[in-house]
Write an enzyme that holds these catalytic residues in place. Structure first.
Site, PDB file in Angstrom:
ATOM      1  N   GLY A  74      14.851  -9.151   1.899  1.00  0.00           N
ATOM      2  CA  GLY A  74      15.532  -9.352   0.626  1.00  0.00           C
ATOM      3  C   GLY A  74      16.772  -8.493   0.533  1.00  0.00           C
TER       4      GLY A  74
ATOM      5  N   GLN B 169      23.639  -4.098  -3.346  1.00  0.00           N
ATOM      6  CA  GLN B 169      23.458  -3.440  -2.041  1.00  0.00           C
ATOM      7  C   GLN B 169      24.638  -3.682  -1.108  1.00  0.00           C
ATOM      8  OE1 GLN B 169      19.197  -5.011  -1.504  1.00  0.00           O
ATOM      9  NE2 GLN B 169      19.179  -3.053  -0.441  1.00  0.00           N
TER      10      GLN B 169
ATOM     11  N   CYS C   6      13.378  -0.602   2.106  1.00  0.00           N
ATOM     12  CA  CYS C   6      14.599  -1.134   1.514  1.00  0.00           C
ATOM     13  C   CYS C   6      15.739  -0.929   2.499  1.00  0.00           C
ATOM     14  CB  CYS C   6      14.887  -0.384   0.212  1.00  0.00           C
ATOM     15  SG  CYS C   6      16.415  -0.881  -0.600  1.00  0.00           S
ATOM     16  N   LEU C   7      16.584  -1.945   2.652  1.00  0.00           N
ATOM     17  CA  LEU C   7      17.716  -1.818   3.575  1.00  0.00           C
ATOM     18  C   LEU C   7      18.671  -0.705   3.149  1.00  0.00           C
ATOM     19  CD1 LEU C   7      18.483  -5.592   4.258  1.00  0.00           C
ATOM     20  CD2 LEU C   7      17.308  -3.976   5.764  1.00  0.00           C
TER      21      LEU C   7
ATOM     22  N   HIS D 250      11.036  -6.039  -6.306  1.00  0.00           N
ATOM     23  CA  HIS D 250      11.914  -5.035  -5.691  1.00  0.00           C
ATOM     24  C   HIS D 250      13.383  -5.415  -5.883  1.00  0.00           C
ATOM     25  CE1 HIS D 250      12.935  -2.279  -2.155  1.00  0.00           C
ATOM     26  NE2 HIS D 250      14.036  -2.987  -2.297  1.00  0.00           N
ATOM     27  N   GLU D 251      13.712  -6.662  -5.589  1.00  0.00           N
ATOM     28  CA  GLU D 251      15.126  -7.076  -5.660  1.00  0.00           C
ATOM     29  C   GLU D 251      15.624  -7.135  -7.108  1.00  0.00           C
ATOM     30  OE1 GLU D 251      16.727  -6.902  -3.008  1.00  0.00           O
ATOM     31  OE2 GLU D 251      15.007  -6.930  -1.674  1.00  0.00           O
TER      32      GLU D 251
ATOM     33  N   HIS E   7      16.851  -3.841  -8.259  1.00  0.00           N
ATOM     34  CA  HIS E   7      18.194  -3.479  -7.778  1.00  0.00           C
ATOM     35  C   HIS E   7      19.266  -3.906  -8.793  1.00  0.00           C
ATOM     36  CE1 HIS E   7      17.874  -1.839  -3.742  1.00  0.00           C
ATOM     37  NE2 HIS E   7      17.079  -2.803  -3.347  1.00  0.00           N
TER      38      HIS E   7
HETATM   39 NI    NI Z   1      15.944  -2.810  -1.612  1.00  0.00          NI
END
Ligand code: NI
Length: 159
Positions: free
Chosen positions: A46, A51, A89-90, A131-132, A135
């Site tokens: 995701g 991000q 998380c990226l 999670h997304e 963000h």
């Molecule tokens: Ni993330």
């Protein structure tokens, strides 16, 4: 399409609230394509627009590698059950931590044609959606980690 730079924890853009998308412009289309490409290149499941430094309410998710999901202006409308598991998380590379999430969620969002759709997800998809969405409001999962944030095992990092 192009790979965009993924912002990492400590970058203030990750703590800002993203703005609603009002229409699908060529720039928005380009951003969505770039977000999918950037997520796949980073082996993520995701990615949210902040991000990559863009404060728009756009999320891309693919928990299997074969189910690309785009959520524009997503709103959580149902959440039930509970799951506890590792999350990463990226924007927080090399780390994982345990987070409790709903096991089932339903969201309302706009799709690529700006039509309103409802999407349901269980387990990993429910986790990724929660999670997304966070963000988009400037929150990272590390705020919710139970216990310590852990290093990803070296062997998992290979390849
Ligand atoms: Ni993330």
């Amino acid at each position: 399409m192009a790979i965009r730079t993924i912002r990492e924890i400590g970058d203030p853009v990750l703590n800002k609230v993203s703005k609603e998308v009002k229409e699908i412009t060529p720039r928005v289309k380009e951003l969505i394509g770039d977000m999918f490409e950037t997520m796949y290149e980073a082996n993520g499941v995701g990615l949210a627009a902040p991000q990559v430094g863009i404060l728009k309410r756009i999320v891309v998710i693919d928990t299997t590698g074969e189910d690309p999901l785009l959520l524009i202006n997503p709103k959580l409308i149902e959440a039930d059950g509970e799951q506890k598991g590792n999350e990463g998380c990226l924007s927080v590379p090399g780390k994982v931590g345990i987070v409790t999430r709903p096991n089932h969620v339903k969201v309302s969002a706009q799709n690529e044609n700006f039509e309103t759709v409802e999407i349901e997800g269980d387990e990993l998809l429910a986790r990724a959606i929660c999670h997304e969405l966070e963000h988009l409001d400037g929150h990272l999962y590390v705020e919710k980690v139970e216990g310590e944030l852990m290093d990803v095992e070296a062997e998992e990092e290979e390849d």
